[in-house]
Design a protein around this motif. Structure first.
Motif, PDB file in Angstrom:
ATOM      1  N   HIS A 130      33.927  34.637  31.877  1.00  0.00           N
ATOM      2  CA  HIS A 130      32.497  34.320  31.905  1.00  0.00           C
ATOM      3  C   HIS A 130      32.038  33.987  33.317  1.00  0.00           C
ATOM      4  CE1 HIS A 130      28.665  32.514  30.691  1.00  0.00           C
ATOM      5  NE2 HIS A 130      28.986  31.477  31.460  1.00  0.00           N
ATOM      6  N   ASN A 131      32.819  33.169  34.043  1.00  0.00           N
ATOM      7  CA  ASN A 131      32.432  32.781  35.400  1.00  0.00           C
ATOM      8  C   ASN A 131      32.392  33.977  36.347  1.00  0.00           C
ATOM      9  OD1 ASN A 131      32.167  30.123  34.646  1.00  0.00           O
ATOM     10  ND2 ASN A 131      34.039  29.418  35.649  1.00  0.00           N
TER      11      ASN A 131
ATOM     12  N   ASP B  15      35.436  27.885  25.454  1.00  0.00           N
ATOM     13  CA  ASP B  15      36.250  26.674  25.530  1.00  0.00           C
ATOM     14  C   ASP B  15      37.726  27.000  25.750  1.00  0.00           C
ATOM     15  OD1 ASP B  15      36.655  27.779  23.050  1.00  0.00           O
ATOM     16  OD2 ASP B  15      36.614  25.877  21.955  1.00  0.00           O
ATOM     17  N   ALA B  16      38.033  28.284  25.915  1.00  0.00           N
ATOM     18  CA  ALA B  16      39.383  28.722  26.277  1.00  0.00           C
ATOM     19  C   ALA B  16      39.387  29.085  27.753  1.00  0.00           C
ATOM     20  CB  ALA B  16      39.802  29.923  25.433  1.00  0.00           C
ATOM     21  N   VAL B  17      40.499  28.822  28.426  1.00  0.00           N
ATOM     22  CA  VAL B  17      40.555  29.061  29.873  1.00  0.00           C
ATOM     23  C   VAL B  17      40.250  30.513  30.201  1.00  0.00           C
ATOM     24  CG1 VAL B  17      42.055  29.064  31.905  1.00  0.00           C
ATOM     25  CG2 VAL B  17      42.144  27.154  30.296  1.00  0.00           C
ATOM     26  N   GLY B  18      40.890  31.446  29.490  1.00  0.00           N
ATOM     27  CA  GLY B  18      40.662  32.868  29.764  1.00  0.00           C
ATOM     28  C   GLY B  18      39.228  33.283  29.524  1.00  0.00           C
ATOM     29  N   GLY B  19      38.595  32.709  28.496  1.00  0.00           N
ATOM     30  CA  GLY B  19      37.194  33.021  28.226  1.00  0.00           C
ATOM     31  C   GLY B  19      36.275  32.467  29.288  1.00  0.00           C
TER      32      GLY B  19
ATOM     33  N   VAL C 278      35.969  42.343  24.803  1.00  0.00           N
ATOM     34  CA  VAL C 278      35.875  40.911  25.083  1.00  0.00           C
ATOM     35  C   VAL C 278      34.622  40.676  25.915  1.00  0.00           C
ATOM     36  CG1 VAL C 278      36.936  38.901  26.165  1.00  0.00           C
ATOM     37  CG2 VAL C 278      38.377  40.597  25.029  1.00  0.00           C
ATOM     38  N   GLN C 279      33.754  39.797  25.437  1.00  0.00           N
ATOM     39  CA  GLN C 279      32.490  39.485  26.100  1.00  0.00           C
ATOM     40  C   GLN C 279      31.730  40.766  26.480  1.00  0.00           C
ATOM     41  OE1 GLN C 279      32.561  36.355  29.084  1.00  0.00           O
ATOM     42  NE2 GLN C 279      34.313  35.333  28.106  1.00  0.00           N
TER      43      GLN C 279
ATOM     44  N   PHE D  86      31.994  35.600  43.837  1.00  0.00           N
ATOM     45  CA  PHE D  86      33.279  35.682  43.148  1.00  0.00           C
ATOM     46  C   PHE D  86      33.727  34.283  42.740  1.00  0.00           C
ATOM     47  CE2 PHE D  86      38.064  36.235  43.483  1.00  0.00           C
ATOM     48  CZ  PHE D  86      38.176  36.860  42.249  1.00  0.00           C
ATOM     49  N   ASN D  87      33.744  34.047  41.414  1.00  0.00           N
ATOM     50  CA  ASN D  87      34.156  32.752  40.876  1.00  0.00           C
ATOM     51  C   ASN D  87      35.296  32.983  39.899  1.00  0.00           C
ATOM     52  OD1 ASN D  87      34.506  30.263  39.718  1.00  0.00           O
ATOM     53  ND2 ASN D  87      32.411  30.011  39.022  1.00  0.00           N
ATOM     54  N   ALA D  88      36.509  33.059  40.423  1.00  0.00           N
ATOM     55  CA  ALA D  88      37.699  33.273  39.594  1.00  0.00           C
ATOM     56  C   ALA D  88      38.313  31.924  39.268  1.00  0.00           C
ATOM     57  CB  ALA D  88      38.688  34.169  40.317  1.00  0.00           C
ATOM     58  N   SER D  89      37.566  31.095  38.558  1.00  0.00           N
ATOM     59  CA  SER D  89      38.024  29.763  38.181  1.00  0.00           C
ATOM     60  C   SER D  89      37.504  29.436  36.793  1.00  0.00           C
ATOM     61  CB  SER D  89      37.517  28.716  39.178  1.00  0.00           C
ATOM     62  OG  SER D  89      36.154  28.405  38.917  1.00  0.00           O
ATOM     63  N   PHE D  90      38.011  28.327  36.232  1.00  0.00           N
ATOM     64  CA  PHE D  90      37.451  27.877  34.953  1.00  0.00           C
ATOM     65  C   PHE D  90      36.612  26.615  35.139  1.00  0.00           C
ATOM     66  CE2 PHE D  90      41.848  26.367  35.232  1.00  0.00           C
ATOM     67  CZ  PHE D  90      41.752  25.008  34.953  1.00  0.00           C
TER      68      PHE D  90
END
Length: 489
Positions: A33-34, A25-29, A54-55, A144-148
């Motif tokens: 994840h994506n 639920d955090a943007v960086g997380g 992290v993860q 490549f999904n560099a988004s939230f």
């Protein structure tokens, strides 16, 4: 081969996520994840000074602590900490950066100062910066999904540039549910450094992108925007949706000026989200036209009249078939039937009648495009009629747009039309709109290639008068003309 200056933004081999977290639920997380879930094949470096992992991946305190090259840094940390982190990236030789954080120009003068500092760092170190307030970048074919974004995107041939994070999320959700894929998705956000002009420049040479959708809220650099738009529209269709129609917003193109600029650049403007995807589906089919006259075929008079009404409102010309075409059509129908446009094949029309009518109209030199309508009546086989239209449209050098009205009875037919990549819609109005976009694209492409004639052709220069003024000055042994003489020359 030389790479585009934004290639590390769209095609990185290594990515650092600054502000990476275990919390989804955090943007960086969510971003981390994506990227992992998307199957990114490059190196991935979570950056969090307070965590060792992290993860499930080793974390780094800062980008400069990473001993290997980083192509792209994604910053998802509080606004007050972004400048220091971005400077660390720049001094470490990072190739591009995305700032997803909010709290900059949109909050007033204090945030604007922080944003200006980011731009200064980026431009001093030649570091392309997307954002702040950016959703990020997606390249589905690159995994490549560099988004939230929560929605996934499948590969396609259409690129999407959307300034609003919320709007971009909504479009991705719609596309995910409607089997619509993208070649690239990018959210410029505040567009403080990398703006629409830069992104369009990249997409103009991107081989996987065949057309581009653009959602604009505010243009920060009109010259760069129009330059990128002209370059891209010259080689592939570009459809633009702009919110806000103010004529006097400070620093903005007025709406009428914007319309004229889009037309002159060879792109197509739409006014709603439905129109955005209607235009995209139609222009992506790749069919081009030489004129603007539409023929409509239907098995019910009502939808035909709806199409004709829409055509008149959109400035679409209803074609007038030749006498030979009329004769061919009359042979298909009962003796009392009269050919006209829209062409009503009557409620008992089967696939053979649809195929023959479509072929006759497509062969007519006065017809530039065809809209085929069907309502599922008691004697109708929607699937067979759809297949007949698909076969007739194969190899046609004119656009064919379909509208199978209804729901359950035509669901399979729409699957057939989609598989054949035939543009299809659910209402006559949207079918007419589709042809209108093809016609607008043709008109605007012609305008794009126009070159104004030299002014000298309108009024030949007075060479003799200029010569006399110069000779007079020389005769007076002067080395310069007066201001009046210079203006006259």
């Amino acid at each position: 081969m030389k790479k585009h200056y934004l290639h590390k933004l769209f095609e990185p081999r290594s990515v650092a996520v600054i502000g990476a977290s275990d919390r989804l639920d955090a943007v960086g997380g969510r971003v981390l994840h994506n990227i992992i879930e998307g199957g990114f094949e490059g190196e991935l470096y979570p950056v969090n000074p307070n965590r060792e992992t992290v993860q499930g991946r080793s974390a780094w305190a800062k980008v400069s602590a990473i001993s290997r090259p980083v192509d792209l840094a994604i910053l998802a940390i509080p606004a007050a900490s972004v400048a220091a982190a971005l400077r660390d990236c720049a001094e470490s030789g990072v190739g591009a950066a995305i700032v997803m954080s909010a709290g900059f120009g949109e909050i007033g003068s204090a945030g604007a100062g922080l944003q200006a500092e980011l731009v200064d760092i980026a431009r001093t170190h030649d570091l392309p910066l997307l954002g702040p307030n950016s959703l990020g970048v997606l390249r589905p074919a690159w995994h490549f999904n560099a988004s939230f974004a929560k929605s996934r995107s499948q590969p396609g041939k259409v690129a999407l540039l959307a300034q609003s994070v919320g709007f971009c999320n909504a479009l991705l959700d719609w596309a995910d549910s409607n089997d619509f894929g993208f070649s690239a998705v990018a959210s410029p956000g505040a567009a403080s450094d990398v703006d629409f002009g830069d992104l369009l420049d990249f997409l103009s040479v991107d081989a996987s992108t065949h057309s581009v959708l653009v959602y604009v809220e505010r243009i920060t650099d009109a010259r760069a925007f129009l330059s990128g738009l002209r370059m891209t529209a010259r080689v592939k269709p570009v459809i633009v949706l702009k919110s806000g129609r103010s004529e006097d917003a400070p620093g903005q193109l007025g709406d009428r000026v914007f319309d004229a600029a889009i037309e002159r650049a060879g792109a197509v403007r739409v006014n709603t989200v439905h129109q955005l995807f209607t235009a995209a589906r139609t222009l992506l089919a790749g069919t081009r036209i030489t004129g603007q006259q539409l023929a409509v075929v239907t098995n019910a008079g009502g939808p035909g009249r709806m199409a004709a009404d829409r055509a008149r409102r959109r400035g679409v010309i209803l074609a007038q078939p030749t006498a030979g075409t009329h004769a061919a059509l009359r042979s298909l129908m009962p003796t009392h039937w009269q050919p006209e446009n829209p062409l009503d094949l009557l409620g008992d029309a089967g696939p053979e009648r649809y195929a023959a009518a479509c072929k006759a109209l497509l062969d007519d030199p006065g017809v530039d495009g065809l809209l085929v309508l069907l309502t599922p009546q008691g004697m109708t086989d929607p699937d067979a009629c759809a297949q007949a239209v698909i076969e007739t449209a194969k190899g046609a050098r004119k656009p064919v747009v379909a509208c199978w009205m209804g729901e359950d009875l035509v669901a399979r037919s729409r699957e057939l039309l989609a598989a054949a990549r035939l543009p299809h819609f659910t209402s006559p109005e949207r079918g007419v709109d589709a042809f209108a976009y093809i016609a607008a694209y043709r008109r605007n492409q012609a305008v794009l290639l126009q070159v104004p004639p030299p002014l000298s052709e309108r009024q030949p220069p007075d060479s003799e008068g200029a010569r006399l003024m110069i000779e007079n000055a020389l005769g007076e042994r002067r080395e310069a003309l007066t201001a009046t003489e210079a203006k006259a020359v």
